[in-house]
Design a protein around this motif. Sequence first.
Motif, PDB file in Angstrom:
ATOM      1  N   LEU A 351      45.490  -9.668  23.548  1.00 37.32           N
ATOM      2  CA  LEU A 351      44.216  -9.624  24.271  1.00 37.32           C
ATOM      3  C   LEU A 351      44.485  -9.505  25.768  1.00 37.32           C
ATOM      4  O   LEU A 351      45.287 -10.270  26.319  1.00 37.32           O
ATOM      5  CB  LEU A 351      43.430 -10.912  23.970  1.00 37.32           C
ATOM      6  N   VAL A 352      43.803  -8.558  26.410  1.00 30.76           N
ATOM      7  CA  VAL A 352      43.978  -8.356  27.854  1.00 30.76           C
ATOM      8  C   VAL A 352      42.792  -8.967  28.590  1.00 30.76           C
ATOM      9  O   VAL A 352      41.650  -8.514  28.430  1.00 30.76           O
ATOM     10  CB  VAL A 352      44.094  -6.853  28.200  1.00 30.76           C
ATOM     11  N   ILE A 353      43.061 -10.024  29.367  1.00 29.36           N
ATOM     12  CA  ILE A 353      42.009 -10.681  30.171  1.00 29.36           C
ATOM     13  C   ILE A 353      42.555 -10.925  31.567  1.00 29.36           C
ATOM     14  O   ILE A 353      43.654 -10.509  31.896  1.00 29.36           O
ATOM     15  CB  ILE A 353      41.561 -12.028  29.553  1.00 29.36           C
ATOM     16  N   ASN A 354      41.770 -11.599  32.381  1.00 32.66           N
ATOM     17  CA  ASN A 354      42.147 -11.862  33.762  1.00 32.66           C
ATOM     18  C   ASN A 354      41.636 -13.238  34.163  1.00 32.66           C
ATOM     19  O   ASN A 354      40.694 -13.756  33.567  1.00 32.66           O
ATOM     20  CB  ASN A 354      41.508 -10.767  34.654  1.00 32.66           C
ATOM     21  N   VAL A 355      42.305 -13.830  35.149  1.00 29.63           N
ATOM     22  CA  VAL A 355      41.812 -15.080  35.735  1.00 29.63           C
ATOM     23  C   VAL A 355      41.594 -14.831  37.214  1.00 29.63           C
ATOM     24  O   VAL A 355      42.435 -14.217  37.877  1.00 29.63           O
ATOM     25  CB  VAL A 355      42.823 -16.228  35.522  1.00 29.63           C
ATOM     26  N   THR A 356      40.466 -15.259  37.743  1.00 31.52           N
ATOM     27  CA  THR A 356      40.201 -15.120  39.169  1.00 31.52           C
ATOM     28  C   THR A 356      39.772 -16.471  39.725  1.00 31.52           C
ATOM     29  O   THR A 356      39.339 -17.349  38.972  1.00 31.52           O
ATOM     30  CB  THR A 356      39.146 -14.012  39.430  1.00 31.52           C
ATOM     31  N   ALA A 357      39.904 -16.620  41.030  1.00 30.12           N
ATOM     32  CA  ALA A 357      39.517 -17.864  41.700  1.00 30.12           C
ATOM     33  C   ALA A 357      40.141 -19.083  40.997  1.00 30.12           C
ATOM     34  O   ALA A 357      39.497 -20.128  40.860  1.00 30.12           O
ATOM     35  CB  ALA A 357      37.995 -17.992  41.774  1.00 30.12           C
ATOM     36  N   ASP A 358      41.393 -18.922  40.530  1.00 36.12           N
ATOM     37  CA  ASP A 358      42.194 -20.012  39.943  1.00 36.12           C
ATOM     38  C   ASP A 358      41.717 -20.545  38.600  1.00 36.12           C
ATOM     39  O   ASP A 358      42.493 -20.737  37.681  1.00 36.12           O
ATOM     40  CB  ASP A 358      42.284 -21.230  40.889  1.00 36.12           C
ATOM     41  N   LYS A 359      40.404 -20.811  38.507  1.00 33.50           N
ATOM     42  CA  LYS A 359      39.895 -21.562  37.351  1.00 33.50           C
ATOM     43  C   LYS A 359      38.908 -20.768  36.500  1.00 33.50           C
ATOM     44  O   LYS A 359      38.284 -21.334  35.605  1.00 33.50           O
ATOM     45  CB  LYS A 359      39.174 -22.824  37.837  1.00 33.50           C
ATOM     46  N   VAL A 360      38.741 -19.501  36.809  1.00 39.38           N
ATOM     47  CA  VAL A 360      37.713 -18.727  36.108  1.00 39.38           C
ATOM     48  C   VAL A 360      38.350 -17.606  35.284  1.00 39.38           C
ATOM     49  O   VAL A 360      38.977 -16.697  35.835  1.00 39.38           O
ATOM     50  CB  VAL A 360      36.682 -18.135  37.093  1.00 39.38           C
ATOM     51  N   ILE A 361      38.201 -17.695  33.967  1.00 40.32           N
ATOM     52  CA  ILE A 361      38.638 -16.607  33.091  1.00 40.32           C
ATOM     53  C   ILE A 361      37.600 -15.501  33.247  1.00 40.32           C
ATOM     54  O   ILE A 361      36.402 -15.726  33.062  1.00 40.32           O
ATOM     55  CB  ILE A 361      38.699 -17.070  31.625  1.00 40.32           C
ATOM     56  N   ARG A 362      38.092 -14.318  33.625  1.00 38.14           N
ATOM     57  CA  ARG A 362      37.160 -13.224  33.887  1.00 38.14           C
ATOM     58  C   ARG A 362      37.309 -12.146  32.821  1.00 38.14           C
ATOM     59  O   ARG A 362      38.403 -11.674  32.559  1.00 38.14           O
ATOM     60  CB  ARG A 362      37.407 -12.631  35.272  1.00 38.14           C
ATOM     61  N   LEU A 363      36.177 -11.784  32.225  1.00 37.47           N
ATOM     62  CA  LEU A 363      36.136 -10.746  31.202  1.00 37.47           C
ATOM     63  C   LEU A 363      35.338  -9.562  31.727  1.00 37.47           C
ATOM     64  O   LEU A 363      34.197  -9.720  32.163  1.00 37.47           O
ATOM     65  CB  LEU A 363      35.478 -11.303  29.933  1.00 37.47           C
ATOM     66  N   LEU A 364      35.965  -8.393  31.688  1.00 35.90           N
ATOM     67  CA  LEU A 364      35.324  -7.157  32.136  1.00 35.90           C
ATOM     68  C   LEU A 364      35.613  -6.071  31.099  1.00 35.90           C
ATOM     69  O   LEU A 364      36.307  -5.097  31.387  1.00 35.90           O
ATOM     70  CB  LEU A 364      35.883  -6.737  33.502  1.00 35.90           C
ATOM     71  N   PRO A 365      35.113  -6.236  29.881  1.00 36.16           N
ATOM     72  CA  PRO A 365      35.485  -5.288  28.820  1.00 36.16           C
ATOM     73  C   PRO A 365      34.942  -3.886  29.088  1.00 36.16           C
ATOM     74  O   PRO A 365      33.989  -3.724  29.844  1.00 36.16           O
ATOM     75  CB  PRO A 365      34.791  -5.873  27.574  1.00 36.16           C
TER      76      PRO A 365
END
Length: 395
Positions: A351-365
């Motif tokens: 699974l390809v995901i991202n984390v931004t601002a340290d504590k936020v899992i970011r999903l941009l499918p």
Amino acid sequence: MSASHVMKTYAPQPIAFARGEGAWLWDTEGRRYLDALAGIAVSGLGHGHPVLVKAIAGQAARLIHTSNLFRVAEQERLAERVCALAAMDNAFFCNSGAEANECAIKIARLHGHHRGIENPAIIVMEKAWHGRTLATLSATGSRKAQAGFEPLMGGFLRVPYNDLAAIERLESHGSVVAVLLEVLQGEGGIHVADAQYLRSLREICDRRGWLLMIDEVQSGIARTGKWFAHQWSGIVPDVMALAKGLGSGVPIGACLARGVAAQVFKPGNHGTTFGGGPLVSVAALTTLEVIEKDGILANAKRQGDLIRAGLAEALAGVAGVKEIRGMGLMIGVELDRPCGEIVARALEAGLVINVTADKVIRLLPPLIYSDAESKELVARLAPLVKALLAQPVAA
Ligand SMILES: *Cc1c(COP(=O)(O)O)cnc(C)c1O
């Protein structure tokens, strides 16, 4: 493969993708991944969309580049189309989101000078992200990104996001010419501005003759289920920056303007060699066409609702999950602790995901997700979040 001659501006994961199809990617070892990042909100049509591939290949064979010293028919068609979708008057094409914002900043400054304001100032937001060039870095609200690049550029006044009173306090400031903001902050951690805040901002800008400049680089091009995220609140900006999803991976940015803002630049005020060439313009035109024809606006909203509801159900009552938020397919899962390590664990789980601002899992499918792919995303992600939150917090 060797990365030794690549400047270390990124710390990439130790995998490389070799090909993609729809919402799926394959790495150089042949392993398959569900893409929930879309190259950071770029590949909205997914990978290898046949209509896009054919259009790009056809245009590459016909003509790639001629420069803006000549009229570019494909650019003119794209400008007409994107302005119609956004209710804007004209567009300047560039090559990235930072450049689109640079253009907006230059429009605001020149507009200020035309009005006799000697040191025009632009109101910007805490936690904002507008790019890495010196002007856009100065407008960005991240000390981490700015550190070491001082002197930063002046002419920006920073206020807390989604805080109308902070803007009202600047109403009597004689040098303000514009407000620049994201409708929902991406890099800053998926923070959504209230529709009423945006409408009040529009009123203040009208009253004061300020330009309302909206950075839709991440949130635009159907990402939230409307063409542009500000359309959910019914406002129209004076200036809008686009990039990421506009060309489906072919580098193109755009700065759109309306009314007085559209009349600011005269020949010689701004330019770029590559901007709006035939190849990138056809990629963008085709992206817009496919979004419209394939009902992708409605799908982005539907899949976003499915994913948020799925995550809310799967993570209900899990201690450490602070909030699941976002609009359409721009989704943030805020945890109570730093969670950067979940990116590598997700890759292990395909699974390809991202984390931004340290504590936020970011999903941009990709915007072309099916119901099954949305369910699959939830099924792969939720156990990883639970496992991460179950381990003791590092001291
Ligand atoms: C990514 C991003 C930018 C910068 O775009 P680049 O193409 O990386 O220069 C600017 N604004 C927002 C909101 C973004 O998400």
